[in-house]
Design an enzyme around this catalytic site. Structure first.
Site, mmCIF file in Angstrom:
data_model
loop_
_atom_site.group_PDB
_atom_site.id
_atom_site.type_symbol
_atom_site.label_atom_id
_atom_site.label_comp_id
_atom_site.label_asym_id
_atom_site.label_seq_id
_atom_site.Cartn_x
_atom_site.Cartn_y
_atom_site.Cartn_z
ATOM 1 N N CYS A 103 50.046 38.777 11.773
ATOM 2 C CA CYS A 103 48.661 38.334 11.571
ATOM 3 C C CYS A 103 48.079 38.001 12.935
ATOM 4 C CB CYS A 103 48.609 37.116 10.640
ATOM 5 S SG CYS A 103 46.953 36.485 10.374
ATOM 6 N N GLU B 57 51.393 44.914 11.477
ATOM 7 C CA GLU B 57 51.636 44.975 10.031
ATOM 8 C C GLU B 57 50.348 45.308 9.300
ATOM 9 O OE1 GLU B 57 53.333 42.027 6.488
ATOM 10 O OE2 GLU B 57 53.735 41.586 8.605
#
Length: 552
Positions: free
Chosen positions: A415, A449
């Site tokens: 993140c 990700e």
């Protein structure tokens, strides 16, 4: 020949104009038939409503007559126009008069009655979240229904009738207070001595506070413990005998006033049930508008504004609490190890297992500005790299990215976020570049990700483009391979291929994929680099003091 413009209901061929009159006759007759059927249905529905209202018990009728608040739309907002207002009178005579007017007006669409909705269905769909509450009554005593904990009488250990009685008492006290102020001298100076009425009131308050018992009796303590064990956090704790009756009444007035303010905001449409009620946060010297919902505890999520310490990231309810906290907060930078420093820019490595509360608060703060974030409380398997900018007051949060300690897919970012006040200043690319610098030290190939947020995808595509054009500019050989680019830049080959395709630098020819060196794109990038000059918004690998954690 120019094509004729098609009208609604006309066909594509030229027969539409010739058959137009016949179609109008058919549609007029069909409209009149459907209107008559709709009128009979509306009349029957209104008759059923009138019969049900006559059969209703008298207390329900009185409650309906007392409810003078405007009907609400299904979203919880006050209706903005007459077309949004639902049926206001369930009498059969009203609907019969409408059908009579419609018969007189014929099939003219302008006289056709608007489709109406029953606003009663909204009251049954929305419910108070307090267990066992029927959503009747309001803490202020001024509304017949409530849909939040702040206005729930049951949550505050009161009944709807008690709330109405207290509302009448508060109104009487307010009238007496206003009359007393009008009787006093309006031109009194600021440092004038207290009036006799004020002196008597002060003595009365002192006497009321003296009457308070010194402590709780054994029976009262058992009662309070039983209440807490039975209801837990679904009810407010019992507050009687904890303080004086005067102070308790002041607290109840403040609760009612806050509930009334929230109800006004909800009716105005500024707050809707189930949506993000935190609209702004006060973070350091900035006031930031939030973008998305974040799962803060409910007592904080109900607030329109949240106050957050920019160093320890603790969230608070008011400016006063924040000011007191800042006076004694000893934090001036994130916890963990400082692994990078160049000028005023520093990066701290924070372990989610060692500094769990800080990382959880960081995730809650980030969710206010990220849509796809799902990590809130399970922070132990992650490392957080927090970028700060230092001045004489401390290290201010610029942004951060999180990374799994053991990623089987070699994700170097889980993140990533740049704070809104630092966006479009180059800090996002610095965070991305720093994540790939760590991958180079680890001798791995990394990739973020998925899914990426909208702003994250834009930042990563811009970074990959810049990395590839810089590599092409410095490359002096004749043959180039994607594997070599990946090993030197630590960028995943899949990301390299997608970037080359978007730049139209990858083509398939005679059974092979060829990388084209587009000199126009390289020259354009070089011109921007020269115009940018010596920019401090770059990562210097020599300033990194970091070794890969064990187990990665």
């Amino acid at each position: 020949m120019p094509r004729r413009k098609r009208t609604a209901g006309s066909s594509s061929d030229g027969t539409a104009d010739s058959d137009d009159s016949g179609d109008h006759e058919k549609t007029d007759s069909s409209h009149s038939e459907t209107n008559q059927r709709n009128n009979t249905r509306l009349t029957r529905a209104s008759l059923r409503l009138s019969q049900s209202s006559q059969d209703a018990p008298p207390d329900v009728k009185q409650a309906a007559e007392r409810d003078e608040s405007p009907p609400r739309t299904p979203t919880g907002n006050a209706p903005s126009s007459e077309s949004d207002i639902d049926i206001s009178s369930p009498n059969a005579s009203h609907d019969e008069s409408v059908s009579k007017d419609q018969k007189d007006s014929g099939s003219d669409p302008s006289h056709r009655p608007k489709r109406r909705r029953f606003h009663e269905s909204y009251n049954f769909n929305m419910k108070c979240p307090t267990p066992g509450c029927n959503s009747l009554g309001h803490l202020t005593g001024k509304h017949e229904r409530h849909f939040s904990i702040s206005g729930c009488p049951l949550y505050h250990n009161l009944s709807a009738d008690e709330c109405k009685v207290k509302a009448i008492e508060r109104e009487k006290q307010e009238e007496e207070r206003s009359q007393g102020q009008n009787e006093e001298n309006r031109h009194a100076t600021r440092h004038q001595a207290p009036t006799p009425r004020q002196v008597r009131y002060k003595e009365k308050v002192i006497e009321m506070r003296k009457r308070r018992d010194s402590g709780l009796t054994k029976d009262q303590k058992e009662k309070y413990m039983e209440h807490r064990q039975t209801h837990g956090t679904t009810r407010e704790p019992l507050l009687e005998n904890i303080t004086s009756d005067y102070d308790l009444e002041l607290f109840r007035k403040a609760q009612a006033r806050a509930a009334e303010d929230l109800e006004k905001l909800r009716l105005q449409g500024q707050i809707t049930e189930g949506s993000n009620m935190i609209k702004t946060i006060l973070f350091g010297r900035y006031e930031l508008d939030t973008w998305y919902h974040s799962p803060y505890p409910e007592e904080y999520a109900r607030l329109g504004r949240l106050y957050i310490c920019e160093f320890c990231l603790k969230y608070m309810k008011s400016q006063t609490i924040l000011r007191r906290h800042m006076a004694k907060c000893v934090w001036k930078h994130p916890p963990g190890d400082e692994v990078y420093r160049k000028g005023a820019i520093s990066v701290f490595e924070v372990d989610g297992k060692k500094n769990k509360i800080y990382c959880q608060n960081l995730c809650l703060l980030a969710k206010l500005f990220l849509d796809h974030k799902t990590l809130y409380y399970d922070v132990e398997p992650f490392l957080f790299y927090v970028m700060t900018e230092a001045d004489n007051t401390g290290c201010h949060l610029v942004g951060y990215f999180s990374k799994e300690k053991n990623s089987f897919l070699n994700y170097n970012v889980s993140c990533i976020l740049t704070m809104p006040q630092y966006m479009r200043q180059g800090y996002g690319k610095m965070l991305i570049d720093f994540s790939y610098l760590l991958s180079k030290v680890e001798e791995k190939v990394g990739s973020p990700e998925r899914p990426l947020s909208d702003l994250g995808l834009i930042s990563y595509r811009s970074y990959w483009k810049e990395v590839l054009l810089r590599y092409m500019y410095n490359f002096k050989g004749k043959e180039i391979s994607i594997k070599e680019i990946s090993q030197e830049t630590a960028v995943n080959p899949v990301d390299i291929v997608s970037t080359l395709q978007s730049l139209q630098m990858l083509k398939y020819w005679k059974g092979k994929h060829l990388v084209l060196k587009r000199q126009d794109l390289i020259d354009e990038w070089k011109a921007k680099e020269t115009k940018r000059g010596n920019n401090n918004k770059t990562i210097d690998p020599s300033s990194l003091k970091w070794t890969p954690p064990k187990g990665t």
